[in-house]
Design a protein around this motif. Sequence first.
Motif, PDB file in Angstrom:
ATOM      1  N   GLY A  37      44.955  39.324  62.415  1.00  0.00           N
ATOM      2  CA  GLY A  37      43.175  39.591  62.326  1.00  0.00           C
ATOM      3  C   GLY A  37      42.215  39.438  61.261  1.00  0.00           C
ATOM      4  N   SER A  38      42.435  40.356  60.759  1.00  0.00           N
ATOM      5  CA  SER A  38      41.451  40.868  59.525  1.00  0.00           C
ATOM      6  C   SER A  38      41.649  39.000  58.576  1.00  0.00           C
ATOM      7  CB  SER A  38      41.673  41.975  58.898  1.00  0.00           C
ATOM      8  OG  SER A  38      43.157  42.359  58.234  1.00  0.00           O
ATOM      9  N   ILE A  39      42.939  38.324  57.985  1.00  0.00           N
ATOM     10  CA  ILE A  39      43.189  37.588  56.988  1.00  0.00           C
ATOM     11  C   ILE A  39      42.371  36.674  56.846  1.00  0.00           C
ATOM     12  CG2 ILE A  39      44.743  36.195  58.306  1.00  0.00           C
ATOM     13  CD1 ILE A  39      46.823  36.888  55.248  1.00  0.00           C
ATOM     14  N   GLY A  40      41.662  36.139  57.624  1.00  0.00           N
ATOM     15  CA  GLY A  40      40.849  34.818  57.655  1.00  0.00           C
ATOM     16  C   GLY A  40      39.423  34.959  57.009  1.00  0.00           C
ATOM     17  N   GLU A  41      39.319  36.299  57.303  1.00  0.00           N
ATOM     18  CA  GLU A  41      37.429  37.145  57.082  1.00  0.00           C
ATOM     19  C   GLU A  41      38.184  36.906  55.690  1.00  0.00           C
ATOM     20  OE1 GLU A  41      35.591  40.375  55.851  1.00  0.00           O
ATOM     21  OE2 GLU A  41      37.387  40.146  56.730  1.00  0.00           O
ATOM     22  N   ARG A  42      39.024  37.360  55.260  1.00  0.00           N
ATOM     23  CA  ARG A  42      38.715  38.492  54.194  1.00  0.00           C
ATOM     24  C   ARG A  42      39.158  36.786  52.886  1.00  0.00           C
ATOM     25  NH1 ARG A  42      39.210  43.714  52.963  1.00  0.00           N
ATOM     26  NH2 ARG A  42      39.950  44.748  54.194  1.00  0.00           N
ATOM     27  N   ASN A  43      40.305  36.065  53.474  1.00  0.00           N
ATOM     28  CA  ASN A  43      39.779  34.979  52.618  1.00  0.00           C
ATOM     29  C   ASN A  43      38.303  33.732  52.573  1.00  0.00           C
ATOM     30  OD1 ASN A  43      43.012  33.720  51.661  1.00  0.00           O
ATOM     31  ND2 ASN A  43      42.882  35.054  53.357  1.00  0.00           N
ATOM     32  N   ALA A  44      37.846  33.953  53.313  1.00  0.00           N
ATOM     33  CA  ALA A  44      36.627  33.426  54.060  1.00  0.00           C
ATOM     34  C   ALA A  44      35.689  34.167  52.994  1.00  0.00           C
ATOM     35  CB  ALA A  44      36.432  33.552  55.342  1.00  0.00           C
ATOM     36  N   ALA A  49      39.677  29.352  49.600  1.00  0.00           N
ATOM     37  CA  ALA A  49      39.597  27.787  49.289  1.00  0.00           C
ATOM     38  C   ALA A  49      38.942  27.563  48.505  1.00  0.00           C
ATOM     39  CB  ALA A  49      39.467  27.368  51.105  1.00  0.00           C
ATOM     40  N   GLN A  50      38.308  27.646  47.748  1.00  0.00           N
ATOM     41  CA  GLN A  50      37.489  27.202  47.377  1.00  0.00           C
ATOM     42  C   GLN A  50      37.533  27.394  45.772  1.00  0.00           C
ATOM     43  OE1 GLN A  50      33.269  27.943  47.018  1.00  0.00           O
ATOM     44  NE2 GLN A  50      32.777  26.966  45.271  1.00  0.00           N
ATOM     45  N   TYR A  51      38.410  28.803  45.288  1.00  0.00           N
ATOM     46  CA  TYR A  51      38.349  29.056  44.021  1.00  0.00           C
ATOM     47  C   TYR A  51      39.658  28.797  43.420  1.00  0.00           C
ATOM     48  CZ  TYR A  51      33.980  30.488  43.418  1.00  0.00           C
ATOM     49  OH  TYR A  51      31.802  30.649  43.483  1.00  0.00           O
ATOM     50  N   ALA A  52      41.046  28.710  44.838  1.00  0.00           N
ATOM     51  CA  ALA A  52      42.052  29.251  44.961  1.00  0.00           C
ATOM     52  C   ALA A  52      42.616  28.179  45.641  1.00  0.00           C
ATOM     53  CB  ALA A  52      42.617  30.654  44.560  1.00  0.00           C
ATOM     54  N   PRO A  53      42.709  27.109  45.562  1.00  0.00           N
ATOM     55  CA  PRO A  53      42.727  26.333  46.202  1.00  0.00           C
ATOM     56  C   PRO A  53      44.434  26.295  47.024  1.00  0.00           C
ATOM     57  CG  PRO A  53      41.911  24.861  45.012  1.00  0.00           C
ATOM     58  CD  PRO A  53      41.320  26.319  44.827  1.00  0.00           C
ATOM     59  N   GLY A  54      45.291  26.205  48.163  1.00  0.00           N
ATOM     60  CA  GLY A  54      46.259  26.468  47.965  1.00  0.00           C
ATOM     61  C   GLY A  54      46.844  27.504  48.058  1.00  0.00           C
ATOM     62  N   PHE A  55      46.092  28.417  47.825  1.00  0.00           N
ATOM     63  CA  PHE A  55      46.678  30.005  48.386  1.00  0.00           C
ATOM     64  C   PHE A  55      46.260  30.832  49.086  1.00  0.00           C
ATOM     65  CE2 PHE A  55      47.493  28.757  43.378  1.00  0.00           C
ATOM     66  CZ  PHE A  55      48.424  30.001  42.783  1.00  0.00           C
ATOM     67  N   VAL A  56      46.849  31.602  49.668  1.00  0.00           N
ATOM     68  CA  VAL A  56      46.266  32.693  50.136  1.00  0.00           C
ATOM     69  C   VAL A  56      46.692  34.331  50.530  1.00  0.00           C
ATOM     70  CG1 VAL A  56      47.011  33.700  53.157  1.00  0.00           C
ATOM     71  CG2 VAL A  56      47.270  31.020  52.412  1.00  0.00           C
TER      72      VAL A  56
END
Length: 111
Positions: A37-44, A49-56
């Motif tokens: 439930g929190s991973i999307g918010e943390r990545n945003a 996606a902007q600074y480390a594309p291809g990573f999560v």
Amino acid sequence: MQARAEAKMGLPAPLVALWSVRDGLLTESGVCVYSAGSIGERNATYEVAQYAPGFVLIGDDSGGRGFLLRADDLDSAVFSSGLGDLDPADFEVVSADFKSWIESLCPGLMY
């Protein structure tokens, strides 16, 4: 069904497998693996996606360092980086793979 949907969204399969047993974790040392439930918010928030594309970004150490996996690599190493510097050129390998890393954090956790 949910695991398949998460994998299609680019979430690493080893992380999705952990969520099937435990939805995130926080160790005594302060290492946090984010919940579904929190991973999307943390990545945003950290604009991964902007600074480390291809990573999560999958977690942090409660002190300014994040932990990341390659989104498309089932055997991805676990990388660490300061959350203010998400340039993959500066990432450090902290474990050869996610499962070994989780076992080092939580011995005996089966998933």
